[in-house]
Design an enzyme around this catalytic site. Structure first.
Site, PDB file in Angstrom:
ATOM      1  N   LYS A   1       0.813  -1.217   0.000  1.00 48.25           N
ATOM      2  CA  LYS A   1       0.000   0.000   0.000  1.00 48.25           C
ATOM      3  C   LYS A   1       0.846   1.266   0.000  1.00 48.25           C
ATOM      4  O   LYS A   1       0.437   2.285  -0.552  1.00 48.25           O
ATOM      5  CB  LYS A   1      -0.963   0.016   1.201  1.00 48.25           C
ATOM      6  CG  LYS A   1      -2.085  -1.015   1.091  1.00 48.25           C
ATOM      7  CD  LYS A   1      -3.164  -0.756   2.129  1.00 48.25           C
ATOM      8  CE  LYS A   1      -4.286  -1.786   2.056  1.00 48.25           C
ATOM      9  NZ  LYS A   1      -5.229  -1.648   3.175  1.00 48.25           N
TER      10      LYS A   1
ATOM     11  N   LYS B   1      -9.709 -14.713  -8.354  1.00 50.11           N
ATOM     12  CA  LYS B   1     -10.670 -14.656  -7.249  1.00 50.11           C
ATOM     13  C   LYS B   1     -11.709 -13.558  -7.450  1.00 50.11           C
ATOM     14  O   LYS B   1     -11.370 -12.469  -7.894  1.00 50.11           O
ATOM     15  CB  LYS B   1      -9.882 -14.391  -5.956  1.00 50.11           C
ATOM     16  CG  LYS B   1     -10.654 -14.569  -4.683  1.00 50.11           C
ATOM     17  CD  LYS B   1      -9.761 -14.349  -3.472  1.00 50.11           C
ATOM     18  CE  LYS B   1     -10.113 -13.031  -2.808  1.00 50.11           C
ATOM     19  NZ  LYS B   1      -9.587 -12.875  -1.446  1.00 50.11           N
TER      20      LYS B   1
ATOM     21  N   LYS C   1     -14.008  -7.684  -4.418  1.00 53.86           N
ATOM     22  CA  LYS C   1     -14.776  -6.439  -4.435  1.00 53.86           C
ATOM     23  C   LYS C   1     -14.016  -5.312  -5.117  1.00 53.86           C
ATOM     24  O   LYS C   1     -14.599  -4.357  -5.590  1.00 53.86           O
ATOM     25  CB  LYS C   1     -15.163  -6.034  -3.012  1.00 53.86           C
ATOM     26  CG  LYS C   1     -13.974  -5.821  -2.100  1.00 53.86           C
ATOM     27  CD  LYS C   1     -14.428  -5.701  -0.664  1.00 53.86           C
ATOM     28  CE  LYS C   1     -13.217  -5.790   0.255  1.00 53.86           C
ATOM     29  NZ  LYS C   1     -13.560  -6.190   1.605  1.00 53.86           N
TER      30      LYS C   1
HETATM   31  P1  AMP Z   1     -11.822  -9.461   1.682  1.00 53.44           P
HETATM   32  O1  AMP Z   1     -13.087  -9.149   0.950  1.00 53.44           O
HETATM   33  O2  AMP Z   1     -10.692  -9.787   0.763  1.00 53.44           O
HETATM   34  O3  AMP Z   1     -11.465  -8.460   2.740  1.00 53.44           O
HETATM   35  O4  AMP Z   1     -12.086 -10.818   2.475  1.00 53.44           O
HETATM   36  C1  AMP Z   1     -12.985 -10.951   3.543  1.00 53.44           C
HETATM   37  C2  AMP Z   1     -13.179 -12.428   3.811  1.00 53.44           C
HETATM   38  O5  AMP Z   1     -13.877 -13.053   2.739  1.00 53.44           O
HETATM   39  C3  AMP Z   1     -11.888 -13.203   3.961  1.00 53.44           C
HETATM   40  O6  AMP Z   1     -12.077 -14.219   4.913  1.00 53.44           O
HETATM   41  C4  AMP Z   1     -11.674 -13.812   2.597  1.00 53.44           C
HETATM   42  O7  AMP Z   1     -10.895 -14.968   2.640  1.00 53.44           O
HETATM   43  C5  AMP Z   1     -13.097 -14.103   2.160  1.00 53.44           C
HETATM   44  N1  AMP Z   1     -13.220 -14.002   0.680  1.00 53.44           N
HETATM   45  C6  AMP Z   1     -13.058 -12.885  -0.051  1.00 53.44           C
HETATM   46  N2  AMP Z   1     -13.240 -13.128  -1.387  1.00 53.44           N
HETATM   47  C7  AMP Z   1     -13.515 -14.453  -1.489  1.00 53.44           C
HETATM   48  C8  AMP Z   1     -13.797 -15.315  -2.591  1.00 53.44           C
HETATM   49  N3  AMP Z   1     -13.838 -14.874  -3.837  1.00 53.44           N
HETATM   50  N4  AMP Z   1     -14.045 -16.611  -2.334  1.00 53.44           N
HETATM   51  C9  AMP Z   1     -14.019 -17.079  -1.071  1.00 53.44           C
HETATM   52  N5  AMP Z   1     -13.765 -16.316   0.027  1.00 53.44           N
HETATM   53  C10 AMP Z   1     -13.510 -15.016  -0.169  1.00 53.44           C
END
Ligand code: AMP
Ligand code: TRP
Length: 326
Positions: free
Chosen positions: A111, A192, A195
């Site tokens: 970052k 993956k 968001k």
């Molecule tokens: P993040 O949105 O990256 O901050 O992730 C928040 C939580 O959601 C974490 O536990 C990630 O491992 C899970 N997560 C985020 N994106 C995915 C995805 N595409 N598939 C499965 N788990 C996800």
């Protein structure tokens, strides 16, 4: 009962990937652990952003978690900024953390590259996170892989502090919150679903209009074969849709393959769209109900009262250990 704690940044977008990979699991955990869940709003201001709408996003995030089945009678829910002891303890821990170890944090390195004017808060971010964790004597901290190093730092800080000043903190364990099912992007199923993805057509959000979600699924990238078969290597798009269908219906991969044996991709996609829309519609109805009921404010108030009491005790213990006049 073991204590579990996790923090969520109020970013405003929750994806189907978050739901299947993390929130669903959280809802199962709440039965097994004394669970703490908070909005990491103080972490959200470490990167400058004019349009944060912190208050709005905090309410929305909590409403969404409640809509997904997080039970406020079982889980202590609060906002980090409503509990001043987090920053108080963080300062004491900062003075027991090293410039060198913080400089080695992957997230900081990433970052800080993005802007010449990165903040001091971005640098000390992991120590505030350590305070979040250590204040509650958390045993287990579920996080995504990108946050694992920060939980390991919290462990190091706890061990160091305990050795130097006497037993003060429980040493936490990180657990990876993706237990297997990683949901992939609809357009590029080798990456993956995220968001922050540039093309949001590949990303299904829990608050997407059902018809928008349907289109994203109907247009999902697949291969040129005709078989609904799970094969991540050669058929990443179809395998991803199988994972989604399987997670939302509770059916095993083989059962899904069997159900759609001989079906074309259009038929299969329609079925995936139906269960997805069913799920997000159900969540959205509850979300609106929760948001309009005053429940979010009630839950956050109760959480602030409860956690301030716990955190105050830990803060005083830390001061005592450090030898402050009290
Ligand atoms: P993040 O949105 O990256 O901050 O992730 C928040 C939580 O959601 C974490 O536990 C990630 O491992 C899970 N997560 C985020 N994106 C995915 C995805 N595409 N598939 C499965 N788990 C996800
Ligand atoms: N930094 C975490 C993230 O961005 C959020 C967080 C803050 C957190 N404090 C925490 C997660 C304590 C677990 C425990 O996802």
């Amino acid at each position: 009962m073991k204590k579990m704690l996790t923090g969520l940044q109020p970013t405003g977008v929750i994806t189907l990937g978050n739901y299947i990979g993390a929130i669903k699991q959280m809802v199962e955990y709440q039965e097994q652990y004394d669970t703490y869940m908070f909005v990491a709003d103080l972490h959200a201001i470490t990167v400058p952003n004019d349009k944060l709408d912190l208050s709005e996003k905090t309410r929305s995030l909590i409403a969404l978690y409640l809509a997904c089945g997080v039970d406020p009678d079982k889980v202590t829910i609060f906002a980090q900024s409503n509990n001043e002891y987090h920053t108080n303890v963080a300062w004491m821990l900062e003075c027991n953390s090293y410039f060198g170890e913080l400089s080695r944090m992957h997230q900081f390195k990433e970052k800080s590259k993005k802007s010449e004017n990165f903040t001091a808060g971005l640098f000390t971010y992991p120590v505030l996170m350590a305070a979040d964790i250590l204040i509650y004597d958390s045993d287990i901290v579920p996080v995504g892989i990108d946050q694992k190093q920060h939980v390991e730092l919290a462990r190091d800080i706890a061990i160091r502090f305990n050795n130097k000043y006497g037993e003060t903190f429980t040493v936490p364990e990180p657990v990876m919150s993706v237990t297997g099912t990683k949901i992939m992007d609809m357009i590029d199923p080798t990456k993956k679903m995220s968001k922050s993805s540039e093309n949001q057509n590949g990303v299904i959000r829990l608050l997407d209009e059902p018809e928008v979600a349907r289109k994203k699924i109907m247009r999902a990238t697949t291969d040129s074969e005709m078989a609904v078969k799970f094969d991540v290597e050669n058929k990443p798009g179809i395998s991803n849709l199988i994972n989604i269908y399987s997670a939302l219906t509770g059916k095993k991969t083989e059962e899904v393959e069997k159900e759609f044996e001989g079906s074309n991709y259009g038929t299969f996609k329609k079925a995936v769209a139906e269960v997805t829309i069913g799920k997000i519609t159900e969540i959205q109805e509850k979300y609106n109900e929760v948001l309009n009921s005053g429940m979010v404010d009630q839950v956050l108030k109760a959480g602030a009262d409860k956690t301030r009491e716990i955190a105050k005790k830990k803060y005083e213990l830390v001061k005592q250990r450090l030898g402050f006049y009290m």
